[in-house]
Each structure stands twice: as structure tokens, then as C-alpha cells.
Design a protein around this motif. Sequence first.
Motif, mmCIF file in Angstrom:
data_model
loop_
_atom_site.group_PDB
_atom_site.id
_atom_site.type_symbol
_atom_site.label_atom_id
_atom_site.label_comp_id
_atom_site.label_asym_id
_atom_site.label_seq_id
_atom_site.Cartn_x
_atom_site.Cartn_y
_atom_site.Cartn_z
ATOM 1 N N LYS A 86 -33.002 18.973 -20.043
ATOM 2 C CA LYS A 86 -32.585 17.723 -19.243
ATOM 3 C C LYS A 86 -32.098 15.989 -19.438
ATOM 4 O O LYS A 86 -31.964 14.731 -19.831
ATOM 5 C CB LYS A 86 -33.914 16.960 -18.533
ATOM 6 C CG LYS A 86 -34.804 18.040 -18.428
ATOM 7 C CD LYS A 86 -34.619 18.950 -17.739
ATOM 8 C CE LYS A 86 -35.494 20.273 -16.967
ATOM 9 N NZ LYS A 86 -35.574 20.904 -16.020
ATOM 10 N N CYS B 265 -30.101 13.097 -17.013
ATOM 11 C CA CYS B 265 -29.997 12.100 -16.063
ATOM 12 C C CYS B 265 -28.797 11.797 -15.647
ATOM 13 O O CYS B 265 -27.862 11.184 -16.728
ATOM 14 C CB CYS B 265 -31.887 11.410 -15.687
ATOM 15 S SG CYS B 265 -33.573 12.173 -16.010
ATOM 16 N N THR C 112 -29.787 20.517 -16.130
ATOM 17 C CA THR C 112 -30.555 21.305 -17.392
ATOM 18 C C THR C 112 -29.513 21.788 -18.086
ATOM 19 O O THR C 112 -28.938 22.703 -17.827
ATOM 20 C CB THR C 112 -31.362 22.217 -16.387
ATOM 21 O OG1 THR C 112 -32.492 21.842 -15.375
ATOM 22 C CG2 THR C 112 -32.101 22.489 -17.759
ATOM 23 N N THR D 56 -30.017 15.545 -11.833
ATOM 24 C CA THR D 56 -30.928 16.355 -13.066
ATOM 25 C C THR D 56 -30.231 17.740 -13.601
ATOM 26 O O THR D 56 -29.708 18.289 -12.951
ATOM 27 C CB THR D 56 -32.375 16.542 -13.517
ATOM 28 O OG1 THR D 56 -32.912 15.287 -12.888
ATOM 29 C CG2 THR D 56 -32.441 16.802 -14.438
#
Length: 227
Positions: A29, A31, A23, A21
Amino acid sequence: MASILLGTRVVSAAAGDSGWTLTTDGGEKLCADACVFTPPLPQSLDLLRAGGTILPSDALSDLQSIEYNPTITLRLLLSQPPAVPSPGAVMTPSSEVQFVCDNVQKGVGKEPTLTLHAQDDLSRSNFDLPEEDLLEKMKELAAPYIGSATVLRAHLHKWRYATPSSQHPLRCLLTYPVPSAGVDKHRLSPIVFAGDAFFHARVEGACLSGMAAAELVMKSLGVFPKM
């Protein structure tokens, strides 16, 4: 569908049993099943640290052992072409100048512009000078190449991790994060470190490192390109 995000700054990278993940500074976010990190290694490790990700001690030690040279760069917009001989760039013209370039001759601009990179030692010893003092010092270095032109605008940039002073012996390094409590280590996703700090420096080395990293990621995920 794969996306390329421009102008997006990642502030942390966290590993979990469902993948990575990332940021962004906008709070988004992202993935991923795998990560390839190509920034200078100290910055890559900062992103992992911010995400609470721990690497195996041997991999971490290898990555932390790579050191970098800083480079101070000056770009000057001039009233007329600079005094740089054909073909428009000179490597190591002096003990204090690493590179000087006429952007127009080199085909990287349309306005008369001079770009100058200071040598490693000068960059290191002057890196923390006040910007005004540093700008004057860099202009002094650029004076022989300005010629009779007038400086219309000056831009100073400091690269703390400009060039690696040593290389990792591999083309790239694949590893897996240390699992945190409650995370199945067999479900962790890989991370690959690549770039000009691996095996061979400069653009060619970075390119070959990136290609090697892509191959390792595909193999680790069981994905193979269609021929």
C-alpha cells in the motif's frame, strides 16, 4: 523522503479523506497526498475503477472521449546491418509502415537490429491475429529493410493505446474524486491526468503536460518550489 519504485505495477487507486492509497500487484500500500496519472487514459480509469474511485461526471466524460490508435511493433536481430539509409530512420516509407529504424545508426543499440512500426489502420485490422500469423505478416513488411541479412531473433509487441487520435484541449486535467459515504469532500486529495493525450501529442506534448501537472499539484497542495 521521496522514492522512485521501478518494476512496480499498480493495480488500483483508492481515494479517501486521508489521501490516496495505491495498491501494487505485490499487495503493498502506497499513500499519497495527490496523484498524477500519465498512462493511457483507459488504463488510468481502470485503476480508479479497481479502487472504487468515482470521478465527477463531466471530468469522466472528457477523459472517456479520448480515443487511441494501436501500433504493432516488430524488432529483428539481424546477422548484419539492415538496409535502412542514413541517418538510420525513415518515417512513413509506405502506406503500411509508419516507421522503420536501424537501431545502431540511431545510437540505441550495439547489435544490428531493425525496428518497424505498422501504420494505424494495419495495426487496428490485424491486432487480434494469432501471434504466428501476425509475426509472418510483419516480417513481410520488414523484408525490404532486412536486405541480405539473416533474421536471428524476432520480437513482436502490440501497443493497444499507442497514440491518441484526439487531444484534450487542456495541458492536463485536475479534478477531485466524488466522496463516498462518510467522507468529507473538503478533505479529498486531487488527481491530475496528464500525458500525450493533452493539448499536444508526442514526446514534447507529454513533457509539457507533465510540467503543467506538477505545477497544478503544487498549487493545489500549497507547496511551491524554492527559487
